[in-house]
Design an enzyme around this catalytic site. Structure first.
Site, PDB file in Angstrom:
ATOM      1  N   ASP A  98       1.279 -15.347   9.134  1.00 36.16           N
ATOM      2  CA  ASP A  98       1.752 -15.409   7.747  1.00 36.16           C
ATOM      3  C   ASP A  98       3.202 -15.864   7.743  1.00 36.16           C
ATOM      4  OD1 ASP A  98       2.080 -15.025   4.989  1.00 36.16           O
ATOM      5  OD2 ASP A  98       2.661 -12.944   5.256  1.00 36.16           O
ATOM      6  N   ASP A 100       6.187 -16.542   5.073  1.00 41.21           N
ATOM      7  CA  ASP A 100       6.516 -16.267   3.683  1.00 41.21           C
ATOM      8  C   ASP A 100       8.022 -16.334   3.487  1.00 41.21           C
ATOM      9  OD1 ASP A 100       7.186 -14.182   1.356  1.00 41.21           O
ATOM     10  OD2 ASP A 100       5.144 -14.904   1.078  1.00 41.21           O
ATOM     11  N   ASP A 279       5.578 -13.260   9.917  1.00 42.42           N
ATOM     12  CA  ASP A 279       5.568 -11.837   9.554  1.00 42.42           C
ATOM     13  C   ASP A 279       4.698 -11.096  10.571  1.00 42.42           C
ATOM     14  OD1 ASP A 279       5.654  -9.413   8.325  1.00 42.42           O
ATOM     15  OD2 ASP A 279       4.930 -10.087   6.382  1.00 42.42           O
TER      16      ASP A 279
END
Length: 376
Positions: A98, A100, A279
């Site tokens: 992930d 972000d 992440d």
């Protein structure tokens, strides 16, 4: 959010799901699903522990319920609809990364287009690392624009499906450069410019250039602030800053361990930038729920969009992630804001106005506007 605004968004999402072709994940019948709804903003609990036996069942649910957010499990379960995690029967999980903006950038955040561009750069870096250094084939990688502030990468290789959380931790540590041993700098490498050997060397060169730019007084103050380094070693490093690698192995090891430690924020930030700012908890969680490709993000109205890795460079999420029309909708803007969607770059002040439907959905989803009001 006013009830009329929630109903407006629900109706727009209903119109989308009525005709959208939603791809089902592999092994659909083994996936748990979770949903959040516009009608439950005062009760943010997710409706989960739901399973679908066929794609038709999934599509019918979306067309009937039009949820604000749609998630499915990265894990495969024997009984995904079981009411407790222990009863589901874990049978493996996709490997997920992930990326972000919240994890990569620090406030004050740049504009939304600039933010997405920065996260795309990090996604490209991760793809290169996964293919070149970790040996995954490009066709095993699925890139997904999250519909919000970043991208997900799904690794579909069967070889990693049974990895434990700890094994996934080792992967994400490598990707992010967590727990690196400074002694790696001293080991001979077949290709000194590649992998973490090369990244550490380049980061050290940048760090020493920065140190020299401070001047002696400020540089010594910085060095002496590093835990376990001390005044004498600080002076030695300053004096030998351009010839560290001419020191004996024993001497340089004694210097590098405190100098390149977690306690040196200036070094740690450079290593963080040299790695991929993914992440970590998302990758290590073997029972994670992830946004479903093809669904809409209830915080933006943008589509969660699947890409081939080679398509990432040309992909514009603020054009290709938009699914709503240009017809004008009256809204009441509640605060100063700027929106860039399709070919629109619009600046708003509080008050009534009319905007294209895609912009209205975005503004209302973000809490920047309420639907209705008297348009000028």
């Amino acid at each position: 959010m006013r009830p009329s605004t929630a109903e407006f968004l629900h109706q727009r999402f209903l119109s989308y799901y009525a005709g959208a072709q939603i791809p089902a994940p592999d092994a659909l019948s083994q996936r748990e699903w979770g949903f959040l709804f516009f009608s439950s903003r005062d009760d943010p609990r997710m409706r989960r522990h739901i399973g679908f036996g066929t794609k038709d069942e999934l599509v019918e649910y979306l067309r009937t319920m039009a949820p604000a957010h749609v998630f499915y499990s990265t894990a495969y379960y024997d009984d995904p609809a079981a009411p407790t995690m222990s009863a589901k029967g874990w049978a493996g999980a996709d490997l997920i990364f992930d990326l972000d903006a919240d994890h990569i950038l620090k406030p004050p955040f740049p504009s939304y287009p600039a933010m997405l561009s920065r996260v795309r750069d990090e996604t490209r870096k991760l793809i290169d690392l996964l293919v070149v250094e970790l040996g995954f084939a490009e066709h095993e990688l699925q890139v997904v624009f999250s519909g919000g502030r970043g991208y997900h990468i799904h690794v579909k290789a069967l070889s990693v499906r049974q990895f434990t959380g700890q094994e996934r931790r080792e992967l994400i540590n490598y990707v992010c450069g967590i727990g690196l041993d400074p002694a790696l700098l001293l080991r001979p490498a077949a290709e000194s410019s590649g992998g973490w050997h090369g990244r550490q060397l380049r980061a050290l060169e940048e760090y020493l250039d920065w140190l020299e730019s401070l001047g002696e007084s400020e540089a010594l103050a910085h060095l002496q602030s590093i835990p376990d380094l001390g005044r004498g070693m600080a002076r030695q490093i300053w004096k030998r800053r351009r010839s560290l690698f001419e020191m004996t192995d024993a001497s340089i090891r004694k210097v590098l361990r405190p100098l390149l430690s977690e306690g040196n924020d200036a070094w740690r930030s450079r290593i963080r930038e040299a790695g991929v700012m993914a992440d970590e908890p998302v990758t290590t969680d073997i029972k994670r729920l992830i946004r479903a490709p093809g669904s809409l993000h209830g915080g933006t109205g943008l589509r969660v969009t699947v890409l081939e890795p080679r398509e990432l460079e040309a992909f514009d999420p603020l054009i290709e992630g938009v699914v709503f029309a240009e017809r004008e909708i009256p809204v009441e803007v509640v605060r100063d804001c700027r929106v860039s969607l399709l070919d629109h770059d619009l600046q708003f002040e509080p008050g009534p106005t009319r905007v294209p439907e895609a912009v209205a959905v975005y503004l209302c989803s973000r809490g920047m506007a309420e639907v209705g009001g008297v348009a000028p």
